[in-house]
Design a protein around this motif. Structure first.
Motif, PDB file in Angstrom:
ATOM      1  N   LYS A 157       0.839  -1.197   0.000  1.00  0.00           N
ATOM      2  CA  LYS A 157       0.000   0.000   0.000  1.00  0.00           C
ATOM      3  C   LYS A 157       0.874   1.247   0.000  1.00  0.00           C
ATOM      4  O   LYS A 157       1.805   1.360   0.803  1.00  0.00           O
ATOM      5  CB  LYS A 157      -0.912   0.006   1.226  1.00  0.00           C
ATOM      6  CG  LYS A 157      -1.854  -1.183   1.318  1.00  0.00           C
ATOM      7  CD  LYS A 157      -2.616  -1.188   2.617  1.00  0.00           C
ATOM      8  CE  LYS A 157      -3.569  -0.012   2.703  1.00  0.00           C
ATOM      9  NZ  LYS A 157      -4.436  -0.092   3.901  1.00  0.00           N
TER      10      LYS A 157
ATOM     11  N   TYR B 114       0.021   4.259   0.916  1.00  0.00           N
ATOM     12  CA  TYR B 114      -0.261   5.043   2.110  1.00  0.00           C
ATOM     13  C   TYR B 114      -1.454   4.445   2.842  1.00  0.00           C
ATOM     14  O   TYR B 114      -2.244   3.684   2.279  1.00  0.00           O
ATOM     15  CB  TYR B 114      -0.547   6.511   1.763  1.00  0.00           C
ATOM     16  CG  TYR B 114      -1.745   6.708   0.869  1.00  0.00           C
ATOM     17  CD1 TYR B 114      -3.022   6.864   1.387  1.00  0.00           C
ATOM     18  CD2 TYR B 114      -1.594   6.741  -0.521  1.00  0.00           C
ATOM     19  CE1 TYR B 114      -4.128   7.036   0.571  1.00  0.00           C
ATOM     20  CE2 TYR B 114      -2.685   6.914  -1.347  1.00  0.00           C
ATOM     21  CZ  TYR B 114      -3.945   7.059  -0.795  1.00  0.00           C
ATOM     22  OH  TYR B 114      -5.024   7.222  -1.621  1.00  0.00           O
ATOM     23  N   TYR B 115      -1.576   4.805   4.117  1.00  0.00           N
ATOM     24  CA  TYR B 115      -2.738   4.391   4.910  1.00  0.00           C
ATOM     25  C   TYR B 115      -2.860   5.328   6.108  1.00  0.00           C
ATOM     26  O   TYR B 115      -1.965   6.142   6.379  1.00  0.00           O
ATOM     27  CB  TYR B 115      -2.626   2.920   5.353  1.00  0.00           C
ATOM     28  CG  TYR B 115      -1.429   2.596   6.195  1.00  0.00           C
ATOM     29  CD1 TYR B 115      -1.457   2.734   7.582  1.00  0.00           C
ATOM     30  CD2 TYR B 115      -0.241   2.125   5.618  1.00  0.00           C
ATOM     31  CE1 TYR B 115      -0.366   2.422   8.362  1.00  0.00           C
ATOM     32  CE2 TYR B 115       0.855   1.815   6.386  1.00  0.00           C
ATOM     33  CZ  TYR B 115       0.786   1.961   7.764  1.00  0.00           C
ATOM     34  OH  TYR B 115       1.880   1.665   8.534  1.00  0.00           O
TER      35      TYR B 115
ATOM     36  N   ALA C 266      -1.267   9.767   9.353  1.00  0.00           N
ATOM     37  CA  ALA C 266      -1.167   9.447   7.929  1.00  0.00           C
ATOM     38  C   ALA C 266       0.229   8.892   7.674  1.00  0.00           C
ATOM     39  O   ALA C 266       1.224   9.508   8.072  1.00  0.00           O
ATOM     40  CB  ALA C 266      -1.414  10.686   7.071  1.00  0.00           C
ATOM     41  N   ASN C 267       0.302   7.728   7.035  1.00  0.00           N
ATOM     42  CA  ASN C 267       1.575   7.044   6.814  1.00  0.00           C
ATOM     43  C   ASN C 267       1.807   6.824   5.319  1.00  0.00           C
ATOM     44  O   ASN C 267       0.963   6.275   4.613  1.00  0.00           O
ATOM     45  CB  ASN C 267       1.580   5.694   7.534  1.00  0.00           C
ATOM     46  CG  ASN C 267       2.959   5.067   7.585  1.00  0.00           C
ATOM     47  OD1 ASN C 267       3.693   5.237   8.561  1.00  0.00           O
ATOM     48  ND2 ASN C 267       3.331   4.321   6.558  1.00  0.00           N
ATOM     49  N   TRP C 268       2.964   7.274   4.843  1.00  0.00           N
ATOM     50  CA  TRP C 268       3.349   7.098   3.441  1.00  0.00           C
ATOM     51  C   TRP C 268       4.535   6.138   3.385  1.00  0.00           C
ATOM     52  O   TRP C 268       5.598   6.405   3.935  1.00  0.00           O
ATOM     53  CB  TRP C 268       3.729   8.451   2.839  1.00  0.00           C
ATOM     54  CG  TRP C 268       4.134   8.390   1.391  1.00  0.00           C
ATOM     55  CD1 TRP C 268       3.794   7.437   0.470  1.00  0.00           C
ATOM     56  CD2 TRP C 268       4.957   9.329   0.703  1.00  0.00           C
ATOM     57  NE1 TRP C 268       4.338   7.715  -0.751  1.00  0.00           N
ATOM     58  CE2 TRP C 268       5.076   8.877  -0.639  1.00  0.00           C
ATOM     59  CE3 TRP C 268       5.607  10.502   1.069  1.00  0.00           C
ATOM     60  CZ2 TRP C 268       5.813   9.555  -1.591  1.00  0.00           C
ATOM     61  CZ3 TRP C 268       6.342  11.177   0.118  1.00  0.00           C
ATOM     62  CH2 TRP C 268       6.436  10.715  -1.198  1.00  0.00           C
ATOM     63  N   GLN C 269       4.348   5.001   2.732  1.00  0.00           N
ATOM     64  CA  GLN C 269       5.381   3.978   2.658  1.00  0.00           C
ATOM     65  C   GLN C 269       6.310   4.249   1.467  1.00  0.00           C
ATOM     66  O   GLN C 269       5.933   4.021   0.311  1.00  0.00           O
ATOM     67  CB  GLN C 269       4.753   2.583   2.557  1.00  0.00           C
ATOM     68  CG  GLN C 269       3.884   2.248   3.754  1.00  0.00           C
ATOM     69  CD  GLN C 269       3.533   0.771   3.838  1.00  0.00           C
ATOM     70  OE1 GLN C 269       3.906   0.090   4.777  1.00  0.00           O
ATOM     71  NE2 GLN C 269       2.797   0.276   2.850  1.00  0.00           N
TER      72      GLN C 269
ATOM     73  N   ASP D 205       9.384   4.746   5.973  1.00  0.00           N
ATOM     74  CA  ASP D 205       8.080   5.415   5.912  1.00  0.00           C
ATOM     75  C   ASP D 205       8.250   6.877   6.313  1.00  0.00           C
ATOM     76  O   ASP D 205       9.185   7.239   7.029  1.00  0.00           O
ATOM     77  CB  ASP D 205       7.067   4.784   6.873  1.00  0.00           C
ATOM     78  CG  ASP D 205       6.625   3.403   6.443  1.00  0.00           C
ATOM     79  OD1 ASP D 205       7.025   2.958   5.349  1.00  0.00           O
ATOM     80  OD2 ASP D 205       5.887   2.757   7.212  1.00  0.00           O
TER      81      ASP D 205
ATOM     82  N   ARG E  55       5.773   9.695   8.266  1.00  0.00           N
ATOM     83  CA  ARG E  55       4.522   9.809   9.024  1.00  0.00           C
ATOM     84  C   ARG E  55       4.222  11.273   9.348  1.00  0.00           C
ATOM     85  O   ARG E  55       5.104  12.047   9.708  1.00  0.00           O
ATOM     86  CB  ARG E  55       4.606   9.010  10.329  1.00  0.00           C
ATOM     87  CG  ARG E  55       4.479   7.523  10.134  1.00  0.00           C
ATOM     88  CD  ARG E  55       4.210   6.829  11.446  1.00  0.00           C
ATOM     89  NE  ARG E  55       3.584   5.547  11.213  1.00  0.00           N
ATOM     90  CZ  ARG E  55       3.128   4.743  12.166  1.00  0.00           C
ATOM     91  NH1 ARG E  55       3.236   5.099  13.428  1.00  0.00           N
ATOM     92  NH2 ARG E  55       2.563   3.594  11.870  1.00  0.00           N
TER      93      ARG E  55
END
Length: 247
Positions: free
Chosen positions: A39, A41-42, A85-88, A94, A96
């Motif tokens: 994913k 982001y999540y 909000a997390n961007w991988q 990551d 955050r």
């Protein structure tokens, strides 16, 4: 003998493979959210408890007066909550960000007096400052390899704080210390990810240190005049509920 020994080893490996292969297949079948790392982001929800105090630097006037013998910052605990909000970026890294992060805190001060205040008899005085802080941390996270449904990570970052309950604009009638509305600082911590069927539960501990002086000094107040700098210190215990589901 070597031929017989070689045959026994080959047979043992074949038999062991017959048991190990189904075990690995079962392990793969028990992995929750197997596509989560793909994913981009999540999002997640954060709930936690924090303990905080101010690191105090004495003013030069502290040595030139004799009414206050000592002043110390005391730890006090409150809760915090937010949205993450997390961007991988990759398998390991990551970024955050917390678009909403509300921290309730209380800072306490203990003064040791040589003489009691007018109309009082105590030689120890405690003051407290309530804070409702909107904090915006930006963090970089380093993740370990995933072991089944478990992973460990470390993080570090910067933050900007805005105190909604700052008393810097209040009158001096209560003779209290005043703190500024804004602060910035650095953070570092460690956490653990537990992958469940629909959500990831991540307990995390983080240390936060303010870099700016938040003391709004008022020379007319004896409890403020003896302090030069106030720097916030906080330890946060958080529980992240991170989004799982589809890509």
């Amino acid at each position: 003998m070597q031929y017989l020994l070689r045959c026994k080893i080959i047979v043992a490996v074949i038999i062991a493979s017959g048991f190990v292969t189904p075990s690995f297949a079962q392990l793969r079948g028990n992995i929750n959210l197997p596509n989560h790392d793909e994913k981009p982001y999540y999002f997640g929800i954060v709930l936690g408890y924090n303990t905080s105090h101010y690191h105090i630097s004495h003013a030069s006037s502290f040595l030139n007066q004799d009414s206050i013998q000592g002043v110390n910052g005391l730890n006090s605990g409150r809760i915090h909550l937010g949205i993450m909000a997390n961007w991988q970026l990759s398998k390991r890294w990551d970024i955050r960000f917390y678009p909403l992060n509300l921290i309730f805190s209380e800072k306490k001060f203990r003064y040791d007096l040589k003489y009691p205040d007018l109309g009082e008899s105590v030689l120890e005085k405690t003051q407290k400052i309530e804070s409702i802080v909107m904090s915006w941390p930006l963090q970089v996270r380093l993740k370990s390899d995933r072991i089944g449904n478990f992973r460990v990570y470390t993080l570090a970052g910067i933050k900007f704080d805005y105190d909604l309950a700052s008393n810097s604009g209040t009158s001096n009638s209560e003779n209290l210390l005043k703190v500024k509305k804004t602060d910035f600082g650095v953070e570092a911590g460690i956490g653990f990810q537990f992958f469940n069927k629909y959500v990831i539960v991540s307990p995390e501990i983080k240390i936060s240190s303010g870099l700016s002086n938040v003391h709004a000094k008022d020379p007319s107040l004896k409890y403020s005049n003896v302090i030069d700098k106030l720097n916030s210190r906080m330890i946060l215990f958080s529980l992240h509920f991170e989004g799982g589901g589809m890509l």
